[in-house]
Design a protein around this motif. Structure first.
Motif, PDB file in Angstrom:
ATOM      1  N   ILE A 221       0.836  -1.202   0.000  1.00 55.51           N
ATOM      2  CA  ILE A 221       0.000   0.000   0.000  1.00 55.51           C
ATOM      3  C   ILE A 221       0.870   1.250   0.000  1.00 55.51           C
ATOM      4  CG2 ILE A 221      -1.650   1.325   1.374  1.00 55.51           C
ATOM      5  CD1 ILE A 221      -2.863  -1.386   2.206  1.00 55.51           C
ATOM      6  N   ALA A 222       1.961   1.217   0.766  1.00 50.32           N
ATOM      7  CA  ALA A 222       2.887   2.363   0.780  1.00 50.32           C
ATOM      8  C   ALA A 222       3.513   2.564  -0.596  1.00 50.32           C
ATOM      9  CB  ALA A 222       3.964   2.139   1.834  1.00 50.32           C
ATOM     10  N   ALA A 223       3.780   1.482  -1.314  1.00 52.37           N
ATOM     11  CA  ALA A 223       4.355   1.595  -2.659  1.00 52.37           C
ATOM     12  C   ALA A 223       3.376   2.275  -3.606  1.00 52.37           C
ATOM     13  CB  ALA A 223       4.733   0.211  -3.176  1.00 52.37           C
ATOM     14  N   PHE A 224       2.094   1.905  -3.542  1.00 52.24           N
ATOM     15  CA  PHE A 224       1.087   2.599  -4.350  1.00 52.24           C
ATOM     16  C   PHE A 224       1.030   4.078  -3.980  1.00 52.24           C
ATOM     17  CE2 PHE A 224      -1.061  -1.664  -4.883  1.00 52.24           C
ATOM     18  CZ  PHE A 224      -1.041  -1.687  -6.267  1.00 52.24           C
ATOM     19  N   ASP A 225       0.993   4.350  -2.674  1.00 46.65           N
ATOM     20  CA  ASP A 225       0.835   5.728  -2.214  1.00 46.65           C
ATOM     21  C   ASP A 225       2.037   6.595  -2.573  1.00 46.65           C
ATOM     22  OD1 ASP A 225      -1.627   5.059  -1.211  1.00 46.65           O
ATOM     23  OD2 ASP A 225      -0.943   4.846   0.872  1.00 46.65           O
ATOM     24  N   SER A 226       3.224   6.023  -2.546  1.00 47.41           N
ATOM     25  CA  SER A 226       4.422   6.805  -2.859  1.00 47.41           C
ATOM     26  C   SER A 226       4.432   7.281  -4.305  1.00 47.41           C
ATOM     27  CB  SER A 226       5.687   5.984  -2.578  1.00 47.41           C
ATOM     28  OG  SER A 226       5.820   4.922  -3.512  1.00 47.41           O
ATOM     29  N   GLU A 227       3.703   6.584  -5.171  1.00 48.83           N
ATOM     30  CA  GLU A 227       3.601   6.979  -6.576  1.00 48.83           C
ATOM     31  C   GLU A 227       2.337   7.787  -6.862  1.00 48.83           C
ATOM     32  OE1 GLU A 227       5.769   6.349  -9.378  1.00 48.83           O
ATOM     33  OE2 GLU A 227       7.034   6.078  -7.609  1.00 48.83           O
ATOM     34  N   GLY A 228       1.469   7.916  -5.866  1.00 49.17           N
ATOM     35  CA  GLY A 228       0.173   8.530  -6.124  1.00 49.17           C
ATOM     36  C   GLY A 228      -0.640   7.707  -7.099  1.00 49.17           C
TER      37      GLY A 228
ATOM     38  N   ASP B 229      -3.387   5.905  -7.623  1.00 52.57           N
ATOM     39  CA  ASP B 229      -4.713   5.605  -7.112  1.00 52.57           C
ATOM     40  C   ASP B 229      -5.461   4.607  -7.987  1.00 52.57           C
ATOM     41  OD1 ASP B 229      -4.341   7.331  -4.980  1.00 52.57           O
ATOM     42  OD2 ASP B 229      -5.208   9.047  -6.036  1.00 52.57           O
ATOM     43  N   ILE B 230      -5.269   4.665  -9.295  1.00 47.39           N
ATOM     44  CA  ILE B 230      -6.037   3.795 -10.193  1.00 47.39           C
ATOM     45  C   ILE B 230      -5.691   2.329  -9.950  1.00 47.39           C
ATOM     46  CG2 ILE B 230      -6.341   3.110 -12.608  1.00 47.39           C
ATOM     47  CD1 ILE B 230      -6.217   6.064 -13.345  1.00 47.39           C
ATOM     48  N   ARG B 231      -4.390   2.005  -9.942  1.00 45.29           N
ATOM     49  CA  ARG B 231      -4.019   0.603  -9.727  1.00 45.29           C
ATOM     50  C   ARG B 231      -4.243   0.189  -8.283  1.00 45.29           C
ATOM     51  NH1 ARG B 231       1.511   0.251 -13.302  1.00 45.29           N
ATOM     52  NH2 ARG B 231       2.000   2.009 -11.948  1.00 45.29           N
ATOM     53  N   LYS B 232      -4.071   1.106  -7.356  1.00 40.93           N
ATOM     54  CA  LYS B 232      -4.342   0.773  -5.956  1.00 40.93           C
ATOM     55  C   LYS B 232      -5.819   0.433  -5.771  1.00 40.93           C
ATOM     56  CE  LYS B 232      -4.339   2.691  -1.262  1.00 40.93           C
ATOM     57  NZ  LYS B 232      -4.067   3.889  -0.422  1.00 40.93           N
ATOM     58  N   ASN B 233      -6.710   1.253  -6.297  1.00 36.43           N
ATOM     59  CA  ASN B 233      -8.136   1.013  -6.114  1.00 36.43           C
ATOM     60  C   ASN B 233      -8.611  -0.225  -6.857  1.00 36.43           C
ATOM     61  OD1 ASN B 233      -8.352   3.290  -4.497  1.00 36.43           O
ATOM     62  ND2 ASN B 233      -8.931   4.629  -6.194  1.00 36.43           N
ATOM     63  N   ALA B 234      -7.894  -0.612  -7.901  1.00 38.89           N
ATOM     64  CA  ALA B 234      -8.226  -1.845  -8.606  1.00 38.89           C
ATOM     65  C   ALA B 234      -7.704  -3.077  -7.888  1.00 38.89           C
ATOM     66  CB  ALA B 234      -7.657  -1.805 -10.020  1.00 38.89           C
TER      67      ALA B 234
ATOM     68  N   ILE C 226      11.680  -0.102 -13.230  1.00 38.24           N
ATOM     69  CA  ILE C 226      10.878  -1.112 -13.928  1.00 38.24           C
ATOM     70  C   ILE C 226      10.377  -2.158 -12.936  1.00 38.24           C
ATOM     71  CG2 ILE C 226      10.947  -2.949 -15.662  1.00 38.24           C
ATOM     72  CD1 ILE C 226      13.066  -1.204 -17.147  1.00 38.24           C
ATOM     73  N   LEU C 227      11.235  -2.564 -12.022  1.00 31.75           N
ATOM     74  CA  LEU C 227      10.830  -3.546 -11.014  1.00 31.75           C
ATOM     75  C   LEU C 227       9.678  -3.010 -10.171  1.00 31.75           C
ATOM     76  CD1 LEU C 227      11.240  -6.247  -9.552  1.00 31.75           C
ATOM     77  CD2 LEU C 227      12.970  -5.116  -8.127  1.00 31.75           C
ATOM     78  N   LYS C 228       9.752  -1.744  -9.766  1.00 31.27           N
ATOM     79  CA  LYS C 228       8.658  -1.166  -8.981  1.00 31.27           C
ATOM     80  C   LYS C 228       7.386  -1.086  -9.816  1.00 31.27           C
ATOM     81  CE  LYS C 228       7.246   2.576  -5.956  1.00 31.27           C
ATOM     82  NZ  LYS C 228       7.617   3.797  -5.204  1.00 31.27           N
ATOM     83  N   GLU C 229       7.548  -0.724 -11.095  1.00 30.13           N
ATOM     84  CA  GLU C 229       6.374  -0.643 -11.959  1.00 30.13           C
ATOM     85  C   GLU C 229       5.705  -2.003 -12.103  1.00 30.13           C
ATOM     86  OE1 GLU C 229       4.096   2.199 -13.208  1.00 30.13           O
ATOM     87  OE2 GLU C 229       6.197   2.704 -12.894  1.00 30.13           O
ATOM     88  N   ARG C 230       6.507  -3.044 -12.198  1.00 31.17           N
ATOM     89  CA  ARG C 230       5.957  -4.396 -12.277  1.00 31.17           C
ATOM     90  C   ARG C 230       5.195  -4.737 -11.001  1.00 31.17           C
ATOM     91  NH1 ARG C 230       7.153  -7.777 -16.226  1.00 31.17           N
ATOM     92  NH2 ARG C 230       6.748  -9.588 -14.883  1.00 31.17           N
ATOM     93  N   ARG C 231       5.708  -4.304  -9.875  1.00 30.48           N
ATOM     94  CA  ARG C 231       5.020  -4.597  -8.614  1.00 30.48           C
ATOM     95  C   ARG C 231       3.635  -3.965  -8.587  1.00 30.48           C
ATOM     96  NH1 ARG C 231       6.720  -2.949  -2.372  1.00 30.48           N
ATOM     97  NH2 ARG C 231       5.453  -4.577  -1.401  1.00 30.48           N
TER      98      ARG C 231
END
Length: 496
Positions: free
Chosen positions: A309-316, A318-323, A426-431
């Motif tokens: 959740i922190a990884a989603f939030d650090s990038e802002g 919201d779309i992938r987090k909410n999905a 890229i690794l973070k994006e994959r996550r």
């Protein structure tokens, strides 16, 4: 869990029971393995039985456990001690899920081998040469898919490439091949299947996403060339180039449509499970979804981690987090989200994260699907391969394709300033892109950061307010060989 039928639109659907023994020769269709398959209907039924392995626990449930729960993406949740072993990286050779995945996947290999052997017995004039080649291609793809998963889970495993009907110990007790040898076989099978399979079986997406196609073979081949012990990123790019030529026209779609339960077999899907709500539905969503959706109030499994959740939030993001994540108040105690007991004043004190890429429980029989291969994964794999071959600008462009579709800004000059910096991006994006899709552990291993990632992970157990010590080592990268198999086959040697 009971095994549901896997329904394929253009293949004759014949019920097949899963068998757990490594070399069990029980029927995989209504025909017995002792009979020669001389009719088209018989070999099609056998092929259907081969696809039905996608509904086994290995691919419905254990894959997420061993990829997402074992990593930094999710906690075990629930109350199963075998899942807690996975979560805390203390997995024993007697863990029932370790054995279940091994036996489920080898049973799937057996089914593919039967099709590859018996196709040559069919004398039915209804079997055209074109369809015969397709069936061989489908079976080769499926065998490769299963060995790809076996080698990533267990390392080098026995290569069983023929149907075994002997009880002679010298023939059934097969030693482990090396990981390099297993990947070589995977690549051989996929290269052949890519030449035998069509891009599509017509215009019906319900068929084209349910069955192995040339696009599926090229996609898995690209992943195999990247994941093998000595990656070949030039080959990865060649395979993705072939995939992009496919008449199937794979493309990125709206991210929210991928997981809303209303856009099955979409243009981004390369291969997905074909669950039918009702008697042949997916039981997995009921295990994950919160009370407001599932209709029950017991503690759920595979809960997203605070770190994810922190990884989603650090990038802002919201779309992938909410999905991917849904927060909901619950009445039970959770060691990562809250340990307060409910009271009259506060009956639901704990706001807990739930895995949300499946969204419909449907009483243990959901139509919600799993992607076994999807184009978004391949776009990021292309970025990885371009970066590894020194093409940083083109690699960043592929990452930006993924980011801009979820309304995130393109990478900054600093984020693509060097090969190593871009690699970690890229690794973070994959996550963020692939959470709960059974990819994370393999990614961490391929990037050679799994030990560091798990030892650097800070997750606080609220029961004693102390961080979890994962004590990750190189010897924990692979699952243990199941003790049942070591006892049965003296030729096997345990992982470190």
């Amino acid at each position: 869990m009971k095994l549901h039928k896997y329904i394929l639109a253009l293949v004759i659907g014949v019920s097949a029971s899963s068998c757990n023994d490594f070399l069990d020769l029980k029927p995989i269709s209504e025909e017995t393995t002792a009979n020669a398959y001389n009719k088209l209907s018989q070999i099609e039924a056998a092929l259907t039985g081969t696809y039905e392995s996608f509904q086994s626990d290995a691919y419905v449930w254990n894959n997420v456990q061993f990829q997402d729960v074992r990593s930094d993406n999710h906690y075990a949740g629930g109350d199963n001690p075998f899942f807690y072993e996975v979560d805390y990286l203390d997995i024993s050779a007697t863990n029932e899920k370790v054995y279940q995945s091994w036996s489920n996947i080898y049973n799937a290999v057996l089914k593919a081998n039967i099709v590859l052997e018996r196709i040559h017995d069919v004398t039915d004039p209804l079997l055209t040469e074109e369809r015969k080649n397709e069936i061989i291609g489908e079976a080769l793809f499926l065998r490769a898919f299963h060995y790809y998963n076996l080698v990533n889970l267990y390392g080098g495993v026995p290569l069983v490439l023929q149907v075994t009907n002997s009880t002679d110990a010298s023939k059934v007790n097969i030693p482990r091949s090396t990981a390099t040898e297993v990947f070589a076989q995977v690549i051989t099978d996929l290269e052949e299947s890519s030449q035998l399979l069509p891009d599509t079986y017509g215009s019906d997406a319900n068929v084209n996403k349910a069955r192995a196609t040339a696009g599926a073979a090229w996609a898995l081949l690209a992943k195999a060339y990247a994941q093998k012990p000595n990656p070949d990123y030039a080959k990865v790019l060649e395979c993705i180039e072939e995939l992009d030529k496919s008449a199937a026209n794979y493309r990125l779609i709206d991210y929210t449509h991928l997981f809303d339960g209303a856009h099955f077999n979409n243009d981004e899907s390369i291969l997905e499970a074909q669950w039918i709500a009702g008697s042949d539905g997916n039981w997995g969503p009921q295990m994950l979804l919160p009370p407001s959706i599932s209709g029950d109030d017991w503690r759920k499994f595979v809960t997203p981690s605070q770190d994810l959740i922190a990884a989603f939030d650090s990038e802002g993001d919201d779309i992938r987090k909410n999905a991917s994540v849904l927060m909901e108040n619950v009445s039970w105690i959770d060691e990562y989200y809250g340990i307060d007991q409910p009271s009259d004043d506060n009956p639901l004190p704990n706001n807990v994260a739930f895995a949300y890429k499946w969204k419909n429980a449907s009483g243990w029989s959901s139509a919600d699907r799993q992607y076994f291969l999807r184009y978004g994964d391949i776009v990021l794999l292309k970025a990885e391969a371009l970066n590894e071959t020194g093409q940083l600008g083109l690699a960043a462009d592929e990452v930006d394709r993924i980011r801009t579709r979820v309304n995130l800004p393109k990478l900054t000059p600093e984020q693509k300033s060097s090969k190593e910096v871009l690699k970690m991006r890229i690794l973070k994006e994959r996550r963020l892109e692939l959470a709960q899709e059974a990819q994370r552990w393999d990614d961490l291993v391929r990037y050679d950061v799994v030990v560091q990632t798990m030892n650097d992970l800070v997750e606080i157990d609220l029961r004693n307010n102390t961080p979890i010590d994962y004590n990750m080592t190189e010897s924990k990268i692979l699952l243990p060989i199941p003790q049942q198999e070591l006892d049965r086959n003296p030729e096997l040697v345990q992982n470190p």
